[in-house]
Write a protein that holds these residues in place. Structure first.
Motif, PDB file in Angstrom:
ATOM      1  N   PHE A 227       0.830  -1.199   0.000  1.00 46.40           N
ATOM      2  CA  PHE A 227       0.000   0.000   0.000  1.00 46.40           C
ATOM      3  C   PHE A 227       0.872   1.259   0.000  1.00 46.40           C
ATOM      4  CE2 PHE A 227      -2.323   3.389   2.175  1.00 46.40           C
ATOM      5  CZ  PHE A 227      -3.460   3.468   1.389  1.00 46.40           C
ATOM      6  N   ALA A 228       1.996   1.201   0.729  1.00 51.51           N
ATOM      7  CA  ALA A 228       2.910   2.344   0.752  1.00 51.51           C
ATOM      8  C   ALA A 228       3.469   2.624  -0.635  1.00 51.51           C
ATOM      9  CB  ALA A 228       4.045   2.081   1.738  1.00 51.51           C
ATOM     10  N   MET A 229       3.696   1.579  -1.437  1.00 51.24           N
ATOM     11  CA  MET A 229       4.186   1.779  -2.801  1.00 51.24           C
ATOM     12  C   MET A 229       3.141   2.485  -3.659  1.00 51.24           C
ATOM     13  SD  MET A 229       6.244  -1.769  -3.559  1.00 51.24           S
ATOM     14  CE  MET A 229       6.651  -1.269  -5.248  1.00 51.24           C
ATOM     15  N   PHE A 230       1.879   2.129  -3.482  1.00 51.41           N
ATOM     16  CA  PHE A 230       0.820   2.851  -4.200  1.00 51.41           C
ATOM     17  C   PHE A 230       0.785   4.317  -3.783  1.00 51.41           C
ATOM     18  CE2 PHE A 230      -1.372  -1.299  -5.129  1.00 51.41           C
ATOM     19  CZ  PHE A 230      -1.472  -1.109  -6.494  1.00 51.41           C
ATOM     20  N   LEU A 231       0.948   4.555  -2.479  1.00 57.77           N
ATOM     21  CA  LEU A 231       0.932   5.932  -1.987  1.00 57.77           C
ATOM     22  C   LEU A 231       2.137   6.709  -2.516  1.00 57.77           C
ATOM     23  CD1 LEU A 231      -0.790   7.717  -0.106  1.00 57.77           C
ATOM     24  CD2 LEU A 231       0.742   7.098   1.763  1.00 57.77           C
ATOM     25  N   LEU A 232       3.299   6.053  -2.541  1.00 59.83           N
ATOM     26  CA  LEU A 232       4.492   6.699  -3.084  1.00 59.83           C
ATOM     27  C   LEU A 232       4.343   6.971  -4.575  1.00 59.83           C
ATOM     28  CD1 LEU A 232       7.381   7.664  -2.527  1.00 59.83           C
ATOM     29  CD2 LEU A 232       8.184   5.354  -3.057  1.00 59.83           C
ATOM     30  N   ALA A 233       3.661   6.058  -5.287  1.00 58.32           N
ATOM     31  CA  ALA A 233       3.411   6.272  -6.714  1.00 58.32           C
ATOM     32  C   ALA A 233       2.549   7.512  -6.930  1.00 58.32           C
ATOM     33  CB  ALA A 233       2.733   5.041  -7.313  1.00 58.32           C
ATOM     34  N   GLU A 234       1.593   7.752  -6.031  1.00 57.82           N
ATOM     35  CA  GLU A 234       0.749   8.951  -6.154  1.00 57.82           C
ATOM     36  C   GLU A 234       1.593  10.215  -6.032  1.00 57.82           C
ATOM     37  OE1 GLU A 234      -2.875  11.166  -3.699  1.00 57.82           O
ATOM     38  OE2 GLU A 234      -2.530   9.003  -3.445  1.00 57.82           O
ATOM     39  N   TYR A 235       2.484  10.253  -5.035  1.00 59.13           N
ATOM     40  CA  TYR A 235       3.324  11.436  -4.855  1.00 59.13           C
ATOM     41  C   TYR A 235       4.347  11.564  -5.977  1.00 59.13           C
ATOM     42  CZ  TYR A 235       1.315  11.923  -0.208  1.00 59.13           C
ATOM     43  OH  TYR A 235       0.434  12.103   0.843  1.00 59.13           O
ATOM     44  N   ALA A 236       4.869  10.436  -6.457  1.00 59.20           N
ATOM     45  CA  ALA A 236       5.784  10.489  -7.594  1.00 59.20           C
ATOM     46  C   ALA A 236       5.066  11.011  -8.833  1.00 59.20           C
ATOM     47  CB  ALA A 236       6.370   9.099  -7.860  1.00 59.20           C
ATOM     48  N   GLY A 237       3.796  10.626  -9.004  1.00 60.46           N
ATOM     49  CA  GLY A 237       3.014  11.145 -10.115  1.00 60.46           C
ATOM     50  C   GLY A 237       2.815  12.651 -10.021  1.00 60.46           C
ATOM     51  N   ILE A 238       2.627  13.158  -8.792  1.00 57.72           N
ATOM     52  CA  ILE A 238       2.500  14.610  -8.617  1.00 57.72           C
ATOM     53  C   ILE A 238       3.787  15.306  -9.029  1.00 57.72           C
ATOM     54  CG2 ILE A 238       2.190  16.448  -6.916  1.00 57.72           C
ATOM     55  CD1 ILE A 238       0.405  14.563  -5.330  1.00 57.72           C
ATOM     56  N   VAL A 239       4.934  14.732  -8.631  1.00 53.93           N
ATOM     57  CA  VAL A 239       6.226  15.314  -9.002  1.00 53.93           C
ATOM     58  C   VAL A 239       6.381  15.353 -10.521  1.00 53.93           C
ATOM     59  CG1 VAL A 239       8.730  14.981  -8.909  1.00 53.93           C
ATOM     60  CG2 VAL A 239       7.356  14.660  -6.850  1.00 53.93           C
ATOM     61  N   VAL A 240       6.056  14.252 -11.186  1.00 54.93           N
ATOM     62  CA  VAL A 240       6.205  14.180 -12.642  1.00 54.93           C
ATOM     63  C   VAL A 240       5.251  15.163 -13.328  1.00 54.93           C
ATOM     64  CG1 VAL A 240       5.844  12.699 -14.653  1.00 54.93           C
ATOM     65  CG2 VAL A 240       7.083  11.826 -12.664  1.00 54.93           C
ATOM     66  N   LEU A 241       3.999  15.196 -12.885  1.00 56.42           N
ATOM     67  CA  LEU A 241       3.033  16.127 -13.478  1.00 56.42           C
ATOM     68  C   LEU A 241       3.483  17.567 -13.293  1.00 56.42           C
ATOM     69  CD1 LEU A 241       0.247  16.811 -14.733  1.00 56.42           C
ATOM     70  CD2 LEU A 241      -0.692  16.724 -12.398  1.00 56.42           C
ATOM     71  N   ALA A 242       3.935  17.909 -12.086  1.00 55.26           N
ATOM     72  CA  ALA A 242       4.369  19.281 -11.815  1.00 55.26           C
ATOM     73  C   ALA A 242       5.616  19.630 -12.617  1.00 55.26           C
ATOM     74  CB  ALA A 242       4.622  19.460 -10.318  1.00 55.26           C
ATOM     75  N   ALA A 243       6.557  18.686 -12.731  1.00 52.40           N
ATOM     76  CA  ALA A 243       7.786  18.949 -13.483  1.00 52.40           C
ATOM     77  C   ALA A 243       7.495  19.106 -14.973  1.00 52.40           C
ATOM     78  CB  ALA A 243       8.792  17.819 -13.248  1.00 52.40           C
TER      79      ALA A 243
END
Length: 317
Positions: A227-243
């Motif tokens: 579940f933590a990996m899914f949560l980390l994927a969400e934050y990584a997606g925010i980083v990629v979208l913002a970048a």
């Protein structure tokens, strides 16, 4: 000849960024929501300004038991978190921090980034299908619906920036950026960010994981580090979208003293967009499923097509 040392250095820097930036965005979300909603815990955990909240969350996930449902499709169930997380690591290789500070400058870098980002959503679909849970399956189907609805306006908005630059390379797009783009490309910027939020299933587009309707959607049967990996994927997606937003529409490394501090401008712009993403979560209620699809097809797609027409006129004139 490939410089192996340089390649390993670039891979190492991208990996460090992948490990640090999503956690920084997670901490930013904790603090922003705590200030906006007067939450107590994230402001006091560990003492000074709640610095230990992120550490406490990590310890919590490590301690939780990792259970696989008896009826689950075990290989797919186990693979889904990695499929959701790894694509965002790959995308970071093509996002530039400067004219030469990039993992790989691809001629088709924009399409590569958008294609790989869409792969990450498949991890959510896999988790919903493999969980053998009707609520997880329903959440997975909602994810598929959002993916099909919002992929088109997101791509159309990105193509508008590529047309202005005359290239699909992210480095070339950032180099061609001008301040006037903030006027011409503002509709495309809004469409890109909104569609990206829906792709990431972030509020107010979090219908696939609506706890009041489908418990936690595709993540219902997951616990512990999965579940933590899914949560980390969400934050990584925010980083990629913002970048990507910073690179396509905000000039990337362009700014005062950009030759020396270009990487700093990219990070500042990235975290500014990430702050807006968190702000949207606090400020907007969740949409209904019919409102979700209506927003995509009745508003975002026409606006993106109109932006393409406007961009064509500007480029030709």
């Amino acid at each position: 000849m490939i410089d192996v040392a340089d390649l390993l250095l670039r891979c190492g820097l991208v990996l460090v960024a992948f490990l640090v930036l999503p956690l920084a965005v997670g901490q930013l979300e904790h603090k922003t929501m705590a200030h906006m909603q007067s939450r107590v815990g994230p402001m006091y955990a560990g003492g000074f300004h709640g610095w230990a909240q992120l550490v406490a969350d990590g310890v919590k996930f490590v301690q939780k038991e990792d259970v696989t449902p008896r009826a689950a499709d075990r290989p797919v169930f186990a693979l889904a978190p990695a499929v959701a997380l790894v694509p965002y690591l790959v995308v970071l290789f093509v996002i530039p921090l400067g004219p030469s500070l990039v993992g790989a400058d691809l001629d088709l870098g924009l399409f590569f980034a958008l294609a790989v980002m869409s792969v990450g959503v498949l991890g959510t679909l896999m988790g919903g299908w493999a969980s053998a849970n009707k609520y997880s399956l329903l959440g997975g189907l909602r994810t598929a619906s959002q993916l099909m609805s919002y992929e088109l306006p997101m791509v159309l908005a990105a193509v508008s920036a590529a047309m202005m630059a005359g290239s699909l390379s992210l480095v070339a797009i950032a180099q061609a950026w001008e301040w006037s783009w903030l006027v011409w490309q503002l509709p495309a910027l809004c469409v890109f960010v909104v569609a990206g939020l829906a792709e990431l299933q972030r509020p107010p587009f979090d219908m696939p994981i609506a706890d009041a309707e489908v418990i936690l959607g595709p993540y219902t049967e997951y616990g512990g580090m999965r579940f933590a990996m899914f949560l980390l994927a969400e934050y990584a997606g925010i980083v990629v979208l913002a970048a990507l937003t910073a690179t396509l529409f905000l000039g990337g490394w362009r700014g005062p003293a950009s030759d020396e501090l270009g990487w700093l401008w990219v990070l500042l712009k990235t975290f500014a967009v990430a702050f807006c993403v968190v702000w949207f979560r606090v400020a907007w209620p969740r949409l209904r499923e019919d409102q979700l699809n209506a927003l995509a097809w009745k508003l975002l797609v026409p606006v993106a097509l109109g932006q393409l027409a406007l961009t064509t006129v500007v480029v030709l004139v």
